[in-house]
Design a protein around this motif. Structure first.
Motif, PDB file in Angstrom:
ATOM      1  N   LEU A   1       0.818  -1.216   0.000  1.00 58.85           N
ATOM      2  CA  LEU A   1       0.000   0.000   0.000  1.00 58.85           C
ATOM      3  C   LEU A   1       0.850   1.263   0.000  1.00 58.85           C
ATOM      4  O   LEU A   1       0.552   2.228  -0.706  1.00 58.85           O
ATOM      5  CB  LEU A   1      -0.949  -0.007   1.202  1.00 58.85           C
ATOM      6  N   VAL A   2       1.902   1.287   0.812  1.00 64.45           N
ATOM      7  CA  VAL A   2       2.758   2.473   0.891  1.00 64.45           C
ATOM      8  C   VAL A   2       4.008   2.190   0.072  1.00 64.45           C
ATOM      9  O   VAL A   2       4.974   1.598   0.550  1.00 64.45           O
ATOM     10  CB  VAL A   2       3.108   2.808   2.357  1.00 64.45           C
ATOM     11  N   ARG A   3       3.954   2.617  -1.176  1.00 65.37           N
ATOM     12  CA  ARG A   3       5.053   2.300  -2.076  1.00 65.37           C
ATOM     13  C   ARG A   3       5.056   3.292  -3.235  1.00 65.37           C
ATOM     14  O   ARG A   3       4.001   3.655  -3.750  1.00 65.37           O
ATOM     15  CB  ARG A   3       4.913   0.879  -2.606  1.00 65.37           C
ATOM     16  N   GLY A   4       6.235   3.759  -3.610  1.00 63.68           N
ATOM     17  CA  GLY A   4       6.388   4.619  -4.773  1.00 63.68           C
ATOM     18  C   GLY A   4       6.614   6.071  -4.422  1.00 63.68           C
ATOM     19  O   GLY A   4       6.259   6.538  -3.334  1.00 63.68           O
ATOM     20  N   HIS A   5       7.221   6.803  -5.342  1.00 65.36           N
ATOM     21  CA  HIS A   5       7.488   8.239  -5.201  1.00 65.36           C
ATOM     22  C   HIS A   5       8.327   8.536  -3.961  1.00 65.36           C
ATOM     23  O   HIS A   5       8.174   9.595  -3.338  1.00 65.36           O
ATOM     24  CB  HIS A   5       6.175   9.033  -5.176  1.00 65.36           C
ATOM     25  N   GLY A   6       9.173   7.585  -3.592  1.00 68.23           N
ATOM     26  CA  GLY A   6      10.015   7.786  -2.420  1.00 68.23           C
ATOM     27  C   GLY A   6       9.395   7.339  -1.120  1.00 68.23           C
ATOM     28  O   GLY A   6      10.034   7.421  -0.061  1.00 68.23           O
TER      29      GLY A   6
END
Length: 373
Positions: free
Chosen positions: A113-118
């Motif tokens: 769920l919490v993944r991407g764009h840093g």
């Protein structure tokens, strides 16, 4: 949140905001805090204001005051981010019971769920969510608003949103701060609500009711879900446009945009009782209560769903504020929970730091009394 945002000053446009409408109910012994209520109406430009202070002594002293029309001691109102204290309490109960560990990663419970764009849930802990040190962007600034007049701290209230969609909107942006740095973000508590559901099998609202509201008999507090109306009795809630000063009634609000970050509806008495019980050790064992109040991860700014404020007299009070469409609320209590105050205004325009601090100091820093008097 403990950071105040100044809003532009706009002309008064409703007669109920006029100085002449501010009045206090008769009190046998008006307190210094009572004198701030008309000021919240006149200087703070609130339609109405009220507070309830309690000293939890054998005599259980209570003081209620109000100013402005149509606001009462038993009114239900939206408590906004005070919801975070309820959520943090449940999360720490789950940690004590072994359901979770605070240093577990977000990825462990919400994979992918919490993944991407840093943003990376594998290196973010539940502790970081609780203390706002995750660096995650705030979903309220990431969601498109359907009503431009109700954006910002009041939230995109006309747009229902699921917690998962809110988080995805947030993590589509890069972090707003380095991991370990304090940056208040509603996304943290949206995630914690999802974690509670994952480990218990129940919505966070169910766990709050079962673990907090029912044991403390907080019958005036609810988590409305999709219900846009407030329980009776209630006063009206107002929003003032920062652009042209126009005021609208925003009493009916779909609270799903707030979720675990701010959906709670409560009363003055229930919030006083909740913080008294929490700080008095009735909801958490000593170790977990100490963890709740540990501000070291945030550099002294914030604990877990609660924050300290040191007053000019040296007293430190603990609590939270709530800023949501149509409502601003603040609860503060002494560390032992024996002296607690909640005040509210029925507008989402905050009263300003000076007025708020002045009211707290009038309550918690009374003038010294001569011995023998």
């Amino acid at each position: 949140m403990p950071i105040f945002r100044a809003l532009p000053v706009a002309p008064l446009v409703l007669t109920l905001l006029a100085p002449g409408t501010a009045s206090l109910p008769s009190e046998p012994h008006p307190t210094p805090a009572s004198s701030y209520l008309p000021r919240l109406v006149v200087e703070g430009r609130a339609p109405a204001a009220a507070f309830l202070a309690r000293h939890h002594t054998p005599a259980r002293e209570e003081t209620f005051g109000s100013a402005g029309p149509g606001i009462g001691a038993g009114d239900h109102f939206r408590a906004g981010s005070i919801t975070k204290t309820f959520v943090a309490t449940v999360v720490l109960q789950l940690a004590h019971e072994g359901w979770i560990a605070l240093d577990d990663s977000v990825e462990k419970y919400l994979p992918g769920l919490v993944r991407g764009h840093g943003n990376d849930g594998s290196v973010l802990t539940l502790r970081a969510l609780l203390t706002h040190t995750s660096g995650l962007p705030d979903y309220l600034t990431a969601l498109p608003a359907t009503d431009p007049a109700l954006t910002g701290a009041a939230g995109p209230s006309a747009r229902p949103v699921t917690p998962t969609a809110a988080v995805r909107a947030a993590v589509a942006r890069p972090p707003v701060a380095a991991r370990g740095s304090y940056a208040y973000s509603n996304t943290n508590y949206a995630l914690l609500g999802l974690v509670v559901r994952r480990v218990t099998g129940h919505p966070y609202a169910t766990e709050i009711r079962r673990r907090v509201l029912e044991p403390l008999r907080l019958t005036g507090t609810s988590l409305p879900g999709a219900r846009a109306t407030l329980p009776l009795p209630h006063s009206r809630g107002y929003h003032r446009s920062p652009d042209d000063g126009t005021v609208r009634d925003v009493t009916a609000v779909d609270p799903r945009f707030a979720g675990a970050a701010g959906e709670v509806v409560s009363t003055l008495a229930d919030l006083d009782d909740f913080y008294a019980a929490l700080l008095g050790g009735r909801l958490l064992p000593p170790a977990e209560l100490a963890t709740l109040l540990d501000t070291r991860p945030s550099g002294g700014t914030y604990g877990m769903g609660i924050y300290p404020q040191e007053l000019s007299c040296g007293t430190t009070v603990w609590g939270h504020n709530g800023h949501i469409t149509g409502s601003y609320v603040r609860t503060a209590a002494t560390r032992d929970g024996r002296h607690v105050l909640t005040f509210r205004v029925n507008t989402d325009t905050p009263p300003g730091e000076a007025l708020e601090t002045g009211l707290l100091e009038a309550e918690f820093c009374p003038p010294a009394r001569s011995e023998g008097l």
